[in-house]
Design an enzyme around this catalytic site. Structure first.
Site, mmCIF file in Angstrom:
data_model
loop_
_atom_site.group_PDB
_atom_site.id
_atom_site.type_symbol
_atom_site.label_atom_id
_atom_site.label_comp_id
_atom_site.label_asym_id
_atom_site.label_seq_id
_atom_site.Cartn_x
_atom_site.Cartn_y
_atom_site.Cartn_z
ATOM 1 N N THR A 72 47.309 44.881 44.905
ATOM 2 C CA THR A 72 47.138 43.777 45.856
ATOM 3 C C THR A 72 47.039 44.303 47.286
ATOM 4 O O THR A 72 46.146 43.910 48.043
ATOM 5 C CB THR A 72 48.326 42.787 45.728
ATOM 6 O OG1 THR A 72 48.334 42.282 44.387
ATOM 7 C CG2 THR A 72 48.216 41.651 46.721
ATOM 8 N N ASN A 151 39.616 41.444 35.055
ATOM 9 C CA ASN A 151 40.908 41.451 34.373
ATOM 10 C C ASN A 151 41.036 40.379 33.303
ATOM 11 O O ASN A 151 41.812 40.511 32.373
ATOM 12 C CB ASN A 151 42.042 41.302 35.385
ATOM 13 C CG ASN A 151 41.789 40.201 36.394
ATOM 14 O OD1 ASN A 151 40.772 40.219 37.082
ATOM 15 N ND2 ASN A 151 42.681 39.247 36.473
ATOM 16 N N GLN A 179 41.711 47.543 36.821
ATOM 17 C CA GLN A 179 41.689 47.460 35.350
ATOM 18 C C GLN A 179 40.958 48.623 34.694
ATOM 19 O O GLN A 179 40.971 48.731 33.471
ATOM 20 C CB GLN A 179 41.050 46.133 34.900
ATOM 21 C CG GLN A 179 41.875 44.903 35.236
ATOM 22 C CD GLN A 179 43.147 44.777 34.386
ATOM 23 O OE1 GLN A 179 43.275 45.355 33.314
ATOM 24 N NE2 GLN A 179 44.109 44.012 34.887
ATOM 25 N N SER A 199 46.121 50.634 40.689
ATOM 26 C CA SER A 199 47.511 50.219 40.545
ATOM 27 C C SER A 199 48.145 50.957 39.379
ATOM 28 O O SER A 199 47.583 50.978 38.276
ATOM 29 C CB SER A 199 47.553 48.707 40.310
ATOM 30 O OG SER A 199 48.876 48.296 40.081
ATOM 31 N N ALA A 200 49.336 51.549 39.606
ATOM 32 C CA ALA A 200 49.946 52.417 38.584
ATOM 33 C C ALA A 200 50.418 51.645 37.353
ATOM 34 O O ALA A 200 50.331 52.146 36.234
ATOM 35 C CB ALA A 200 51.119 53.180 39.196
ATOM 36 N N HIS A 201 50.911 50.409 37.546
ATOM 37 C CA HIS A 201 51.540 49.730 36.398
ATOM 38 C C HIS A 201 50.541 49.235 35.371
ATOM 39 O O HIS A 201 50.925 48.755 34.305
ATOM 40 C CB HIS A 201 52.463 48.593 36.865
ATOM 41 C CG HIS A 201 51.777 47.342 37.318
ATOM 42 N ND1 HIS A 201 51.656 46.247 36.505
ATOM 43 C CD2 HIS A 201 51.209 46.993 38.487
ATOM 44 C CE1 HIS A 201 51.037 45.277 37.162
ATOM 45 N NE2 HIS A 201 50.754 45.711 38.376
ATOM 46 N N THR A 237 58.406 54.430 54.988
ATOM 47 C CA THR A 237 58.878 55.559 54.181
ATOM 48 C C THR A 237 58.294 55.446 52.778
ATOM 49 O O THR A 237 58.311 54.370 52.175
ATOM 50 C CB THR A 237 60.424 55.544 54.118
ATOM 51 O OG1 THR A 237 60.905 55.611 55.461
ATOM 52 C CG2 THR A 237 60.966 56.705 53.300
ATOM 53 N N CYS A 325 48.676 29.187 35.988
ATOM 54 C CA CYS A 325 49.599 28.047 36.070
ATOM 55 C C CYS A 325 49.941 27.800 37.529
ATOM 56 O O CYS A 325 50.382 28.690 38.208
ATOM 57 C CB CYS A 325 50.892 28.365 35.345
ATOM 58 S SG CYS A 325 50.698 28.429 33.583
HETATM 59 N N1 PLP Z 1 43.235 43.521 40.873
HETATM 60 C C1 PLP Z 1 43.145 43.321 39.549
HETATM 61 C C2 PLP Z 1 41.788 43.317 38.890
HETATM 62 C C3 PLP Z 1 44.289 43.099 38.780
HETATM 63 O O1 PLP Z 1 44.183 42.892 37.473
HETATM 64 C C4 PLP Z 1 45.548 43.118 39.437
HETATM 65 C C5 PLP Z 1 46.787 42.830 38.698
HETATM 66 O O2 PLP Z 1 46.915 41.837 38.001
HETATM 67 C C6 PLP Z 1 45.589 43.352 40.821
HETATM 68 C C7 PLP Z 1 44.412 43.550 41.501
HETATM 69 C C8 PLP Z 1 46.884 43.391 41.564
HETATM 70 O O3 PLP Z 1 47.562 44.608 41.326
HETATM 71 P P1 PLP Z 1 49.128 44.712 41.609
HETATM 72 O O4 PLP Z 1 49.825 43.962 40.527
HETATM 73 O O5 PLP Z 1 49.416 46.191 41.541
HETATM 74 O O6 PLP Z 1 49.368 44.166 42.969
#
Ligand code: PLP
Length: 388
Positions: A72, A151, A179, A199-201, A237, A325
């Site tokens: 994000t 996504n 993604q 994004s790492a997660h 930091t 939602c």
């Molecule tokens: N962009 C896409 C295409 C995503 O699927 C997501 C997460 O759902 C994000 C951005 C946001 O990433 P983060 O959860 O690391 O802020």
């Protein structure tokens, strides 16, 4: 009951090797990377090693990677950073209509402040036509942003073709690759993009850490002001354990991604074909072949995605719908609407996203359970009765 997790596109479990790599940076090597004594410098070294791993995963140079708090922030940084750095050049930004909220909401924010936004059309598969990008460019265009893969429904966009057009026009091009990075090969030079969010997660790293790739020479106004971290491009930091985990996830992805993508594509197709064979009045959303290896998105006529989701949950299966939602109402997915689906079809969508710990027998279990759930819900559906 054994749970079956089919929502890897929402987030992934952190890989045990990633947790192990992060662990010392909470307790033993806890120093501030800006401190000059050894605790600090060891942490600094770990950040730079992680930067090298992340850069290598996407074919970038190390100094082109800025760590952020996630995808994000990376998207916000790209849009607002370029917009405010280019105000003397123009105020026009082009985006696709299927972007993540991190992009669409940043664009709306800029729109309220006088920027003009063009939202491109997409076809029935959610594909952007590069020619539409060419047609939308004006003398005032300062940025184009099109995600690499969606996504919700998994379609992979023609990023390299779009980049050739933006390059010719001398306009920076951002892609949200949240993604794709870690799932399919991503190379910033082959793609020709100037900015790329990760994004790492989403690929077995920790939550709350990501990065923006910034091609050398791309002008951005910093988003956070304060200290001189990240080459003065992002104060605060550093999240040392998170960045170390991100680096480890990048290394694991680089080693295992191709094999894993092959395995998941096979399971994905087994799931798609199995559902299409077993259940009537359903359709696959997104492109049949140009799609993420782990994404299945299906619309079920006459019933709502939320009802399927709740029934799957009772069977221990975690999935998601395409619709967001809100507190007062259930809005249909803007992405599916942009692809031409009706409100009913967009409401009746279900996303099943696969990942590293999904096994063949779990796909079989979904194929056993889902037709029964759909039949039960349809038997109660007022929508079905009114259509017969
Ligand atoms: N962009 C896409 C295409 C995503 O699927 C997501 C997460 O759902 C994000 C951005 C946001 O990433 P983060 O959860 O690391 O802020």
């Amino acid at each position: 009951m054994k749970r079956i997790y089919l929502d890897y596109a929402a987030t992934t479990p952190t890989h045990p090797e990633v947790v192990e790599a992060m662990s010392p940076y909470f307790t033993e090597i806890f120093g501030n990377p800006s401190s000059i004594y050894s605790y600090g410098q060891e942490a600094r070294g770990a950040i730079e090693q992680a930067r090298a791993s992340v850069a290598s995963l996407i074919g970038a140079q190390e100094e082109e990677i800025v760590f952020t708090s996630g995808g994000t922030e990376a998207d916000n940084f790209a849009l607002k950073g370029v917009a405010f750095a280019s105000e003397n050049k123009g105020n026009h930004i082009i985006i696709s209509p299927i972007e993540h909220h991190a992009v669409t909401e940043s664009a709306k924010f800029l729109e309220r402040r006088g920027f003009s936004i063009t939202r491109l059309p997409v076809d029935e598969y959610g594909l952007v036509d590069p020619d539409e990008v060419r047609k939308a460019i004006t003398a005032k265009t300062i940025l184009v942003s099109v995600m690499q893969a969606n996504n919700e429904m998994g379609t992979i966009e023609p990023i390299a073709e779009i980049a050739r057009i933006t390059k010719e026009a001398g306009i920076p091009f951002h892609t949200d690759a949240v993604q794709t990075v870690g799932h399919i090969p991503v190379d910033v030079n082959e793609l020709g993009v100037d900015l790329l969010a990760m994004s790492a997660h989403k690929f077995y790293g920790p939550k709350g850490v990501g990065a923006l790739y910034i091609r050398k020479g791309t002008r951005l106004v910093p988003f956070l002001h304060g200290g001189s971290q990240e080459g003065r491009r992002r104060a605060s930091t550093e999240n040392v354990p998170g960045i170390v985990g991100f680096g480890k996830a990048a290394e694991l992805a680089q080693a295992e991604m191709n094999q894993e993508a092959e395995r998941l594509s096979r399971l994905r197709d087994e799931l798609i074909n199995g559902l299409l064979e077993r259940i009537d009045h359903i359709r696959l959303n997104g492109h049949p072949t140009i799609r993420l290896p782990n994404n299945v998105n299906i619309s079920f006529d006459y019933i709502e995605g939320e009802s399927i989701l709740l029934n799957l949950d009772l069977e221990g299966i975690c999935a998601s719908t395409g619709s967001a939602c809100t507190s007062a109402s259930l809005e249909p997915s803007e992405v599916l609407l942009a692809m031409g689906l009706s409100h009913e079809q967009a409401h009746g969508s279900l996303r099943l996203s696969l990942g590293r710990w999904i096994a063949d027998d779990e796909i079989k279990r979904v194929l056993e359970v889902l037709p029964g759930i759909v039949a039960r819900l349809r038997a109660m559906s007022p929508l079905l009765k009114s259509n017969n």
